[in-house]
Design a protein around this motif. Sequence first.
Motif, short mmCIF file in Angstrom:
data_model
loop_
_atom_site.label_atom_id
_atom_site.label_comp_id
_atom_site.label_asym_id
_atom_site.label_seq_id
_atom_site.Cartn_x
_atom_site.Cartn_y
_atom_site.Cartn_z
N ARG A 103 0.84 -1.20 -0.06
CA ARG A 103 -0.05 0.06 -0.08
C ARG A 103 0.85 1.11 -0.01
O ARG A 103 0.59 2.24 -0.71
CB ARG A 103 -0.94 0.08 1.10
CG ARG A 103 -2.13 -1.13 0.97
CD ARG A 103 -3.21 -0.67 1.78
NE ARG A 103 -3.01 -0.65 3.33
CZ ARG A 103 -3.24 0.49 4.20
NH1 ARG A 103 -3.85 1.50 3.57
NH2 ARG A 103 -3.05 0.29 5.54
N ILE A 109 3.97 1.51 -1.40
CA ILE A 109 4.46 1.86 -2.87
C ILE A 109 3.31 1.98 -3.77
O ILE A 109 3.53 2.62 -4.69
CB ILE A 109 4.80 0.36 -3.02
CG1 ILE A 109 6.36 0.15 -2.18
CG2 ILE A 109 5.58 0.51 -4.53
CD1 ILE A 109 6.53 -0.99 -2.45
N ASP A 110 2.14 2.07 -3.37
CA ASP A 110 0.97 2.19 -3.87
C ASP A 110 0.54 1.63 -4.86
O ASP A 110 0.32 1.86 -6.20
CB ASP A 110 1.10 3.76 -4.63
CG ASP A 110 -0.20 4.31 -4.89
OD1 ASP A 110 -1.25 3.87 -4.44
OD2 ASP A 110 -0.44 5.27 -5.71
N LEU A 111 0.82 0.16 -4.81
CA LEU A 111 0.50 -0.72 -5.86
C LEU A 111 -1.15 -0.68 -5.90
O LEU A 111 -1.92 -0.49 -4.82
CB LEU A 111 0.90 -2.14 -5.68
CG LEU A 111 2.63 -2.25 -5.20
CD1 LEU A 111 2.91 -3.81 -5.02
CD2 LEU A 111 3.05 -1.84 -6.59
N TRP A 155 -3.59 -5.41 -7.78
CA TRP A 155 -2.44 -6.27 -7.79
C TRP A 155 -2.54 -6.67 -6.39
O TRP A 155 -2.18 -7.81 -6.29
CB TRP A 155 -1.28 -5.18 -8.06
CG TRP A 155 -0.10 -5.88 -7.57
CD1 TRP A 155 0.62 -5.78 -6.29
CD2 TRP A 155 0.90 -6.61 -8.43
NE1 TRP A 155 1.52 -6.52 -6.37
CE2 TRP A 155 2.03 -7.19 -7.72
CE3 TRP A 155 0.85 -6.89 -9.77
CZ2 TRP A 155 2.89 -7.81 -8.20
CZ3 TRP A 155 1.91 -7.68 -10.18
CH2 TRP A 155 3.03 -8.04 -9.46
N LYS A 163 -2.17 -10.54 -6.63
CA LYS A 163 -0.85 -10.72 -6.59
C LYS A 163 -0.20 -11.08 -5.24
O LYS A 163 0.46 -11.74 -4.81
CB LYS A 163 -0.03 -9.91 -7.42
CG LYS A 163 -0.27 -10.00 -8.91
CD LYS A 163 0.15 -11.28 -9.54
CE LYS A 163 -0.41 -11.93 -10.87
NZ LYS A 163 -0.33 -10.84 -11.52
N GLU A 164 -0.77 -10.24 -4.24
CA GLU A 164 -0.37 -10.36 -3.00
C GLU A 164 -1.12 -11.22 -1.98
O GLU A 164 -0.59 -11.93 -1.29
CB GLU A 164 -0.20 -9.03 -2.31
CG GLU A 164 0.59 -7.95 -2.98
CD GLU A 164 1.99 -7.87 -3.02
OE1 GLU A 164 2.47 -8.59 -2.09
OE2 GLU A 164 2.77 -7.19 -3.80
N PRO A 213 -2.40 -15.40 -3.91
CA PRO A 213 -1.27 -16.32 -3.82
C PRO A 213 -1.42 -16.99 -2.55
O PRO A 213 -1.24 -18.17 -2.24
CB PRO A 213 0.01 -15.92 -4.13
CG PRO A 213 -0.41 -14.61 -4.97
CD PRO A 213 -1.68 -14.18 -4.50
#
Lengths: 331, 714, 372
Positions: free
Chosen positions: C242, C244-246, C250, C254-255, C258
């Motif tokens: 958060r 990094i502001d993905l 995502w 992706k986090e 998985p």
Amino acid sequence: MDWKLRRFGQAAFTVWAVMTLAFFLTRMMPGNPVDAFVAQVGPQLDNPQEAYEMAEIYMNINPEAPMHVAYWNYMTSMAVGDMGQSMSQNAPVAQIMAEAIPWTLFVMSWAIFIGFAVGISLGALMAYWEGTKFDTVLTGYATIITSIPFYVLALLLLITFAYRLGWFPTSGRRPEGVTAGFNLPFIFGIIHHAALPVFSMFVASGVASLTMRGNSIRVLGEDYLRVARLRGLPDRTIAVRYIARNAILPMYTGLMIAIGSMFGGAVVLEEIFTYRGMGYYMIQAVRARDYPLMMGAFTIITIAVVIALLVADLTYGKIDPRAGNEGNDAF
Amino acid sequence: MTITGSDATADAPEEDVAIRLRDTSVYFGMDRGRSMVLNGVDADIRRGEVLGVIGESGSGKSMFASALLDAVPEPGVTTGEVTYYPEEGEPVPVTDLSKAELRSLRWEEISMVFQGAMSSFNPVVTIRTHFVETLSAHDYDVDRGLARATDLLADLYLDPERMLESYPHELSGGMKQRVLIALSLVLDPEVLVMDEPTAALDLLMQRSIISLLEEIKEKHDLTIVFITHDLPLVADLADRLAVLYAFEFAEIGPAEEVLETPAHPYTRALLNATPNLSAPLEEMRPIEGESPDPVNIPKGCSYHPRCPLADEECQQIDPGPYDAGADHDVHCHHWEQSIEDLDVAFEETVDVGTRPSAAGRASGEPVVSLSDVEVTFGSANDGWFDFGDDETVTAVDGVSFDIYENDVLVLVGESGCGKTTLGKTAVGLQKPTGGTVEYRGRDVWEGASGSSLSDDEARRALQIVHQDPGSSLNSHQRVRTILEQPLKRWHPDLDGNDRRERILGMLEYVGITPPGDYVDRYPHQLSGGEKQRVALIRSMLINPDLILADEAVSALDVSLRVGMMDMMIDLQDSFNTSFLAVSHDLSNARYLAEKTGGRIGVMYLGELVEIGPAEQIIHDPQHPYTQALRWATPELGSETEETESPIRSIDIPDPKNPPSGCRYHTRCPEAREVCVEREPELVDVGEGASQPTACLRAQDDPDYRMSESITDDV
Amino acid sequence: MTDDHTETRKRDDTNRMDELVPDDPRDRVAGETVRSDGGTVDSPFETTSSVEETRGDRLDRFLEGYARTPWSIMRQDWRALVGLSILGVYLLVATLGVYLVEPSHPADGPQLLGAFQNWEYPLGTTSSGRDVLADAVHSTPSILIMMASGALFTIGVGTAFGVVAGYKGGMVDTVLSTVTDVFINIPGLPLVIVLATLLSDWINNPVALGVLLAIAAWAGLARAIRSQVLTIRNESFIESARAIDLSTRWILTKEILPQLMPYIVVNMVNAARTIIFAAVALYFLGVLPYSDANWGVMLNTAYEAGALYRPEAYHWLLVPMVAISGIAVGLILLAQSLDRVFNPRARARHQGGEEEEPMEPETDDTTDVMQV
């Protein structure tokens, strides 16, 4: 305290939602039972108005009333226990259900109890002898028993023990020719009739034992177990108070969900054994297109499950001191 | 004296020895070979002493503890002799006992306190049951035993009735640890073995427990073996110190002597690597190299691959014990040279100047500015079915500060004081319920929807590095994927190979070599320090202005912390980044802040009680709470004198219901009636540099002077 | 060493040997020399590569992650091999078998011929002279389709509800959780029976039926996933993402996903089993309309024909029973082994092979007591 209140609210909400769903299905779906009923009965009667009245008697829904009025009437009748009239059995749905409920509860509670008791014991033994032949064999057994649907087991039991060996009755729920009441022959007869349905649910023990095995192995690795051993506690205390309690607690949620699906399974089981409980009547209703009885049975089974889950949830706090304050995980 | 090599006999020792170990080893059979986790150790534990055993993680110290009770977990194997000498009666060969004999030895004669107090209790039964079952398992009288337990709990400043009725999860970590100590003493053992008993606790609690231990030891006539990684912590308590390295003792001797003239090069290196409050920063340095794998212990002296004095002799011959003084043995061929040539940091007290103070740089516009920030948790945001009386906790209560370019601010406080929440608020990861957070003059939450910032510039500029290297990286992604994400988000112009180059360069820059190897690894294939570095450069890759380092070094081994902090400082120099660090450890805070000329802010129950330049906070603390933290931080220097505990109550008040007035008044030794009523403001009381302090006493408030003391005679 | 009293979740990476043996020394960093030149000259920030990334590189990475590694793990697990073989057989039957075996009609052969007596009708015939083998074979495609659509629906809805409720929190969570809780409280089979009866016009194909059967099955999964997401949401790496502001997308896919994958996949396989059991049960009860052969219908007709007390008709009853239990065994074995495929430790072992860690004890975390 507030958590319990919240849990009650949730149960009430579920019951309301199910009743609303029942109303919706009975009245509002295209080609719904009410319309179908009127269309079917109407032409045979002199006065079409009579068909509407009959619909209201059978299903608590007056097809002519505006939707919100119909809904209100439906809900209020349900609330006072009026579930309409069965067409095929020719009796009030509530009466049929009231008579059937205890039988289903009797069989299902024993089935759940025995299934889990056996599963938990086996799982504990498997964990105790982890890695040995015994463990391998039992794990294999558990895997296989899990892959047999309970109704297949029921059929197999029926063939073997009822038809071939004749040890158990092939159908029915109570002995013939014995006065109902608190006397030995009657009680024995009831158990005799319930035995096969109960053991058909044995398949539940497979998953339970695998879960118990995993949990026990995990507890065996906990720090507090090591400390308990160093403190010199007797093996019995360690096995019961330490391992068993801590391994069983996490299975509680699973048990609760199993209650739901086992009550659902009652429908199939009672049909196979011609065991006249709620499920049996439900299937009879489906076959006879007796919608009031079908919806009534569905509603009652759901309420039974909701109450069972509620009780299970509320008692969980008694067993696990960590629950209660943060009930969020428990319900 | 004690370590006499191979001529060990089971004869009664001349000295009053409680436990004697001879050639004791513990090993595990593993696929890769035999894993020696305790390698032929000889030691005597004397009756009535406190033996401090120091070792980093992976030095075999837990196995040493377990071997004393023959309690090495399966499938470990203990060999050699462990003999227990009761005060009266025959010596007991601990390793040869039957199950029943072991059962009566353990807990009745030798008892143990584990590191994991959090998980040492059965979660489903009360504390009372723990005591009762222990007593009845050993056929002790339960009523008398419970009376003893009550006494013990009271001695440990716990409310016995409340404790006994509680379930483990209802107690705080410090309480659990003290209850565990009481539980281990309930059968009145002779010897108490403590394995990292305070590792998971706050400094103040650690120090308090250490003080209590001293009293308990006197009262119950105990022999204590205190095992820890934290050298300064036991320095005061221990009569003798033993240093474990690579599953063997490196050095053993009287505590003072080991600290003042350590003879083993490892001891000296360890002392230098330990951050503390008084040693000059230049002397602190990490230990080069890594400790050996238990499967493959180096031949000869196991420390030789890391030792600056190593020669051929060290590679070939295992150094036997040399006498480095009466009662002081060292396993080093060159111990004399070690004493002469290797410096120990705290011996000198000259303080060398640091970088220009952050205050000097504070002239410009602040990067991040917090004003009157308030964060409340547990409010009624649950909606429909939430008819509970919500218990709100105010984690941060009206805190203001500024952070400038190239600045370092370290927030210090006990766990639960709100320092991490405040940190996260400062970097825009936690939305404040009151007050404002500004990045270069712009309110970062303006126009933000939900819990994420809408201001891209601020989002990039404010980053975080977490406490636990284990969970700060997604275990399902390779290092490459982890590091690519920030680049993809903020430098979309780069293609895969550009990103790869940049990532490799960065990895190499922080000393992870060869970087090509590492980019394809999963996090669990990295060591703790490597994970921490990867997490750090992930934030660095997008060139932020401020990084929140949330306990960034606490999870690392002592000898690695200084290295990690040096790297952070180095990166700060290179990239002009400011740090907001959060730490519960005053020594780490001091190292980071003093070395960069930064500030330290002290928090207590959601409030900032004192803030100022590191040097002043450490050497001239104004707030009584800062003074208490200062007291709780163990000192290595020889000038340590035992002082009275400066807090009146060990446990922190319930943050859901904080005390009125000055929140510290329930524990403050200087509290007066006015402190109960009036909440002190942060007022600068510094002489020279600014040092705002929220204490009426420090501010020399007239009301305080007039007021009656509420401390009943501490 | 930390002041963190909050217990970090015991995850699969605390493996038991690590606790026994004091920390593995590999977990120690060399106190490598830190570059202290403080130089900004060679700042790696500015580096770019001279080589373009090719499509081949990306494809290669994709294959490595999603095909080769899982396969190399599963190849070594007998459960996976047996499970996959069983499912493979069913799949073959459903695709090729239907062309090899002629569909059967009443009065095709003699009445109630026993199994293994006449090779024209290897598994015997029914009382109306239908070939039992042909019926069993021609049941397979629709059952498999039903199973797949039901399992996918369960997973899709369950995961979506669970992840969104857990990650978003607040009002969204309250609404989604309430819906989930209502569905958990409604017993599955009766609901499906009611719906099937009332909606019989709409459920005329296996896909729709699969979805209908799944209506009762997704809620348990949704709740379990929600509580897992609640834990994962607070993990540091999510917070970093958060910071990094993905994108939320995502983070969710992706986090978080998985982390849930083992759970989801295992539950998908379990859901497939539940769906089959329920479907056959409903056909057996005669509640569902049917047009062609079906294991449940076979059970039903055999039952109606009195196969329970007629030994000469046992084969008629046993064939569908074995067919159901066989596919269930395959699914269970597959579920047990899939647990391992997504475990990053197992993955690493099968890539470089440089690590030799003791095998973890089997965790039964992902199995649940939901299915009966």
